[in-house]
Design an enzyme around this catalytic site. Sequence first.
Site, short mmCIF file in Angstrom:
data_model
loop_
_atom_site.label_atom_id
_atom_site.label_comp_id
_atom_site.label_asym_id
_atom_site.label_seq_id
_atom_site.Cartn_x
_atom_site.Cartn_y
_atom_site.Cartn_z
CG ASN A 101 -1.71 1.24 1.42
OD1 ASN A 101 -1.81 2.05 0.50
ND2 ASN A 101 -2.31 1.40 2.59
CE LYS A 131 -0.04 3.45 4.72
NZ LYS A 131 -0.07 3.63 6.16
CG HIS A 174 -5.88 1.80 5.21
ND1 HIS A 174 -5.47 2.75 6.13
CD2 HIS A 174 -4.84 0.97 5.04
CE1 HIS A 174 -4.21 2.48 6.47
NE2 HIS A 174 -3.82 1.41 5.84
CD GLU A 182 -3.13 5.47 6.73
OE1 GLU A 182 -3.14 5.55 5.49
OE2 GLU A 182 -2.19 4.97 7.38
CD GLU A 213 -3.57 -2.67 7.40
OE1 GLU A 213 -2.49 -2.92 6.86
OE2 GLU A 213 -4.18 -1.60 7.22
N GLY A 226 2.36 2.18 10.78
CA GLY A 226 3.30 3.29 10.60
C GLY A 226 3.96 3.74 11.90
CB SER A 242 5.21 -1.78 12.06
OG SER A 242 4.75 -0.46 12.26
C1 PEP Z 1 -0.86 0.07 6.17
O1 PEP Z 1 -1.07 1.26 6.17
O2 PEP Z 1 -1.65 -0.69 5.61
C2 PEP Z 1 0.34 -0.43 6.87
C3 PEP Z 1 0.35 -1.67 7.26
O3 PEP Z 1 1.35 0.48 7.08
P1 PEP Z 1 2.78 0.18 7.76
O4 PEP Z 1 3.32 -1.09 7.15
O5 PEP Z 1 3.62 1.38 7.41
O6 PEP Z 1 2.54 0.04 9.23
#
Ligand code: PEP
Length: 255
Positions: A10, A12, A96, A98, A168, A174, A214
Amino acid sequence: MIRKKLIAGNWKMNKSSAEAVTLAKDIVEAIGRETSVDIVLCPPFTALESVGRVLEGQSVKLGAQNVHPEKSGAFTGEVSAEMLRGLFTTHVIVGHSERRSYFGETDAFINKKVLTSLANQLKPILCVGETLVEREGGTTLAVVQRHVEGGLLGVTKEQITTVIIAYEPVWAIGTGKVASTEQAQEVHAYIRDLLTKLYGAPLAQKVRILYGGSMKPANAPELLAQKDIDGGLIGGAALESRSFVDLVKSAVAAG
Ligand code: PEP
């Protein structure tokens, strides 16, 4: 192997169209013919077409980061499933965290996106997961249940195996804080149980449940070795070809 592992990047709101092409080319050069794991790149809308061209004839698939439930019309700034299909997109991220937090997306709205995606032959990657406050308040499983059941409302037995679920935990996205393998496996097993209740065991066993938050080459092997973790949705580590390719290799090794 019941479930083929899947690694999705992803990107983003990162990468210009030109930068996205460079990254996609680097990834394709390293793992463009890999077929033992499914690989999906999700660039921003502005780079879907250019990245799609790089992926032509490769096993790496193209994903979008969002879709609007309606077919067309007065929805300024939005993109329909049909438009995405026109660019040879095969997957789409929906729900997601976000989008849930910054854009106020509800389970009901996310559910419409899931249904539209399926009706247009796009495989939805439905994101679910609790915030830190919810985890600390002991409501993780209730939140995940609401996200899963709300997101899948009206999804039929014929459709469910094309849905991909991404667990998630919001506090791990992040932040560099990864869920422990036990924390992640517990929620993944819970999601599999929910799917079993909704669709029966044979179908529930076929649905892929990704972990996101992460995930990096250093922590991926342990996560990917868990019984119900079928891959990863990767943010930060997907923005650099080396780390993304290493994650794919971890998934190949995990089988
Ligand atoms: C995401 O936004 O789907 C995600 C998993 O981000 P990150 O790997 O940066 O934590």
